[in-house]
Design an enzyme around this catalytic site. Sequence first.
Site, PDB file in Angstrom:
ATOM      1  N   ASP A 177     -20.059  43.313   8.097  1.00  0.00           N
ATOM      2  CA  ASP A 177     -19.484  42.871   6.651  1.00  0.00           C
ATOM      3  C   ASP A 177     -19.358  41.032   7.074  1.00  0.00           C
ATOM      4  OD1 ASP A 177     -17.698  43.030   5.014  1.00  0.00           O
ATOM      5  OD2 ASP A 177     -15.740  41.994   5.918  1.00  0.00           O
ATOM      6  N   GLU A 202     -24.254  33.374   5.886  1.00  0.00           N
ATOM      7  CA  GLU A 202     -23.282  34.975   4.437  1.00  0.00           C
ATOM      8  C   GLU A 202     -22.669  33.658   3.390  1.00  0.00           C
ATOM      9  OE1 GLU A 202     -19.673  36.400   6.628  1.00  0.00           O
ATOM     10  OE2 GLU A 202     -18.571  34.767   5.572  1.00  0.00           O
ATOM     11  N   HIS A 230     -18.732  40.320   3.048  1.00  0.00           N
ATOM     12  CA  HIS A 230     -17.048  40.108   3.795  1.00  0.00           C
ATOM     13  C   HIS A 230     -15.806  39.988   2.972  1.00  0.00           C
ATOM     14  CE1 HIS A 230     -16.040  36.320   6.620  1.00  0.00           C
ATOM     15  NE2 HIS A 230     -14.750  37.387   6.019  1.00  0.00           N
ATOM     16  N   GLN A 231     -15.666  41.226   2.740  1.00  0.00           N
ATOM     17  CA  GLN A 231     -14.811  41.648   2.262  1.00  0.00           C
ATOM     18  C   GLN A 231     -13.639  42.371   2.708  1.00  0.00           C
ATOM     19  OE1 GLN A 231     -17.641  45.309   0.366  1.00  0.00           O
ATOM     20  NE2 GLN A 231     -15.813  46.191   0.235  1.00  0.00           N
ATOM     21  N   THR A 258     -16.803  42.187  12.162  1.00  0.00           N
ATOM     22  CA  THR A 258     -15.876  42.517  10.320  1.00  0.00           C
ATOM     23  C   THR A 258     -15.509  41.373  10.816  1.00  0.00           C
ATOM     24  OG1 THR A 258     -14.092  43.765  11.432  1.00  0.00           O
ATOM     25  CG2 THR A 258     -16.499  45.146   9.657  1.00  0.00           C
ATOM     26  N   SER A 259     -15.814  40.427  11.711  1.00  0.00           N
ATOM     27  CA  SER A 259     -14.942  39.538  11.978  1.00  0.00           C
ATOM     28  C   SER A 259     -15.618  38.266  12.250  1.00  0.00           C
ATOM     29  CB  SER A 259     -15.308  39.479  14.186  1.00  0.00           C
ATOM     30  OG  SER A 259     -13.538  38.742  14.473  1.00  0.00           O
ATOM     31  N   ARG A 260     -16.561  37.525  12.647  1.00  0.00           N
ATOM     32  CA  ARG A 260     -17.623  36.830  12.320  1.00  0.00           C
ATOM     33  C   ARG A 260     -18.846  36.675  12.055  1.00  0.00           C
ATOM     34  NH1 ARG A 260     -13.753  36.105   9.587  1.00  0.00           N
ATOM     35  NH2 ARG A 260     -12.325  33.754   9.419  1.00  0.00           N
ATOM     36  N   LYS A 285      -4.952  42.433  16.438  1.00  0.00           N
ATOM     37  CA  LYS A 285      -3.807  43.518  15.627  1.00  0.00           C
ATOM     38  C   LYS A 285      -5.021  44.083  14.824  1.00  0.00           C
ATOM     39  CE  LYS A 285      -2.625  39.394  14.110  1.00  0.00           C
ATOM     40  NZ  LYS A 285      -2.937  38.006  15.513  1.00  0.00           N
ATOM     41  N   ILE A 286      -6.668  43.223  15.082  1.00  0.00           N
ATOM     42  CA  ILE A 286      -7.633  44.158  13.659  1.00  0.00           C
ATOM     43  C   ILE A 286      -8.014  45.259  14.676  1.00  0.00           C
ATOM     44  CG2 ILE A 286      -9.743  44.453  12.665  1.00  0.00           C
ATOM     45  CD1 ILE A 286      -8.935  41.758  11.541  1.00  0.00           C
ATOM     46  N   PHE A 307     -10.934  42.265   4.228  1.00  0.00           N
ATOM     47  CA  PHE A 307      -9.569  41.733   3.493  1.00  0.00           C
ATOM     48  C   PHE A 307      -9.078  42.046   2.464  1.00  0.00           C
ATOM     49  CE2 PHE A 307     -10.589  38.718  -0.281  1.00  0.00           C
ATOM     50  CZ  PHE A 307     -11.777  38.255   0.279  1.00  0.00           C
TER      51      PHE A 307
HETATM   52  P1  NAI Z   1      -5.282  38.649  16.883  1.00  0.00           P
HETATM   53  O1  NAI Z   1      -6.208  36.857  17.212  1.00  0.00           O
HETATM   54  O2  NAI Z   1      -5.075  39.456  16.706  1.00  0.00           O
HETATM   55  O3  NAI Z   1      -7.243  38.838  18.124  1.00  0.00           O
HETATM   56  C1  NAI Z   1      -8.104  38.245  18.975  1.00  0.00           C
HETATM   57  C2  NAI Z   1      -7.970  38.885  19.776  1.00  0.00           C
HETATM   58  O4  NAI Z   1      -9.757  39.222  20.321  1.00  0.00           O
HETATM   59  C3  NAI Z   1      -7.080  38.830  21.309  1.00  0.00           C
HETATM   60  O5  NAI Z   1      -6.464  39.974  21.392  1.00  0.00           O
HETATM   61  C4  NAI Z   1      -8.085  37.645  21.920  1.00  0.00           C
HETATM   62  O6  NAI Z   1      -7.703  38.049  23.113  1.00  0.00           O
HETATM   63  C5  NAI Z   1      -9.601  37.817  21.759  1.00  0.00           C
HETATM   64  N1  NAI Z   1     -10.715  37.176  21.941  1.00  0.00           N
HETATM   65  C6  NAI Z   1      -9.986  35.605  21.873  1.00  0.00           C
HETATM   66  N2  NAI Z   1     -11.396  35.785  22.518  1.00  0.00           N
HETATM   67  C7  NAI Z   1     -11.846  36.911  22.977  1.00  0.00           C
HETATM   68  C8  NAI Z   1     -13.038  36.839  24.066  1.00  0.00           C
HETATM   69  N3  NAI Z   1     -14.006  36.140  24.634  1.00  0.00           N
HETATM   70  N4  NAI Z   1     -13.772  37.553  24.266  1.00  0.00           N
HETATM   71  C9  NAI Z   1     -13.468  39.012  23.825  1.00  0.00           C
HETATM   72  N5  NAI Z   1     -12.054  38.956  23.094  1.00  0.00           N
HETATM   73  C10 NAI Z   1     -11.567  37.853  23.150  1.00  0.00           C
HETATM   74  O7  NAI Z   1      -6.874  38.512  15.361  1.00  0.00           O
HETATM   75  P2  NAI Z   1      -6.743  40.016  14.847  1.00  0.00           P
HETATM   76  O8  NAI Z   1      -5.647  39.425  13.530  1.00  0.00           O
HETATM   77  O9  NAI Z   1      -7.891  40.542  15.466  1.00  0.00           O
HETATM   78  O10 NAI Z   1      -8.548  38.928  13.501  1.00  0.00           O
HETATM   79  C11 NAI Z   1      -9.675  39.123  14.844  1.00  0.00           C
HETATM   80  C12 NAI Z   1     -10.736  38.386  13.863  1.00  0.00           C
HETATM   81  O11 NAI Z   1     -11.440  39.458  12.299  1.00  0.00           O
HETATM   82  C13 NAI Z   1     -10.325  37.470  13.264  1.00  0.00           C
HETATM   83  O12 NAI Z   1     -10.709  35.862  14.474  1.00  0.00           O
HETATM   84  C14 NAI Z   1     -11.453  37.032  12.285  1.00  0.00           C
HETATM   85  O13 NAI Z   1     -12.188  36.634  12.453  1.00  0.00           O
HETATM   86  C15 NAI Z   1     -11.377  37.944  11.937  1.00  0.00           C
HETATM   87  N6  NAI Z   1     -11.336  38.940  10.628  1.00  0.00           N
HETATM   88  C16 NAI Z   1     -12.195  39.445   9.306  1.00  0.00           C
HETATM   89  C17 NAI Z   1     -11.687  40.167   8.167  1.00  0.00           C
HETATM   90  C18 NAI Z   1     -12.891  40.231   7.298  1.00  0.00           C
HETATM   91  O14 NAI Z   1     -12.311  39.907   6.423  1.00  0.00           O
HETATM   92  N7  NAI Z   1     -13.967  40.776   7.654  1.00  0.00           N
HETATM   93  C19 NAI Z   1     -10.575  39.688   7.591  1.00  0.00           C
HETATM   94  C20 NAI Z   1      -9.116  39.072   8.954  1.00  0.00           C
HETATM   95  C21 NAI Z   1     -10.077  38.372   9.957  1.00  0.00           C
END
Ligand code: NAI
Length: 335
Positions: A264, A269, A301-302, A238-240, A161-162, A304
């Site tokens: 982020d 953190e 980590h903002q 911005t992921s982890r 999604k992101i 969201f």
């Molecule tokens: P999502 O589940 O919609 O997308 C994650 C994608 O990563 C999927 O398409 C999946 O197939 C792919 N993936 C899984 N393993 C992989 C690998 N080994 N190599 C490459 N791609 C791989 O998740 P969404 O909503 O897009 O969120 C992604 C991440 O963003 C979350 O897991 C979270 O860690 C982070 N996040 C950070 C926020 C923030 O405040 N900075 C807020 C919300 C999410």
Amino acid sequence: MVYNISMRVLFYAAKSFDRDSFDAISDQYPDIEIDYTNSELEPRSAKMAEGYDAVCAFVSANVGAKTLSALAKLGVKIVLMRCAGYDNVDTKKAKELGITIKIVPHYSPEAVAELAMGLALAANRRLCKSYNRVRDNNFNIDGLCGVNLSRKTAGIIGTGKIGTAMCCICMGFGMRIIAYDTHKNPLLEKLVEYVSLDELYKRSDLISLHCPLTEETRHMIDIEAIKKMRDGVILVNTSRGALINTTDLIKGIKMGKFHGVGLDVYEEEADDIYYDHSNSILPNPATSRLLDYPNVVMTSHQGFYTKEALYAIAETTLQNATDAINGLRNENDVA
Ligand code: NAI
């Protein structure tokens, strides 16, 4: 389990913005009673949940085996995670203990993707340095030179999604998009070119990370990956935090590999984010180190943190609680 009475939820690590967004809609959920605490959910603070049916926690919580066991002893059977990522939750242990874990899988992918582009721009055009200079009546622009993004290549790792929202933003900047994912997104296949990770590293001018943290992705950006990247690449996370090996990132920065780095999220953190440490010395050496570099921009980590996202998080979390009261499982259950 079906709850016939209203559910009592202890809401951990409550910030004023959490209270505002949950209180704003709580009258629509009269069966759910929330008490807020500033304490973070971890093994010791779990005992505060005595007498509650559920706890609500965030990305910074420790929802590992010890915490879950402590909650189970108190009869707490539901953990409402008010976030998308749940790498801080031991889902295997939760299943063993019969604890249901519900998350908020999508609240506003655009909120995170827009911050990712914001960080890319801030790092690229040295916006934070520039802001500070101008505030100090220093209108000299030496050292602030950036690069155009238009007609450059964006490499998106993780096209869920992101990542998809980030692809759209990069397209708006006139960038060519290449992507890597273990599962290709059919919505994107005609718009982006899926490539191997090595090819993505080799060809990208901007790399943005949008995959979850798993055992497979932990430290995927290490020195070997960094060496494969183009000189002058911009890297955004911005992921982890643990997707990047911080020691190797620092080596890469010192090698002059990056034009800019926007973070982020970062490995250390957990002790820092959402707290004011302006009068103390940061305990985490790598974070202080990263803050020293002129081409690194960091936020707390903002991703969201937009009004739309906060509203959606509150709504989905309270709906998750309502479903739990009614014994319903849904696609937001991860244990
Ligand atoms: P999502 O589940 O919609 O997308 C994650 C994608 O990563 C999927 O398409 C999946 O197939 C792919 N993936 C899984 N393993 C992989 C690998 N080994 N190599 C490459 N791609 C791989 O998740 P969404 O909503 O897009 O969120 C992604 C991440 O963003 C979350 O897991 C979270 O860690 C982070 N996040 C950070 C926020 C923030 O405040 N900075 C807020 C919300 C999410």
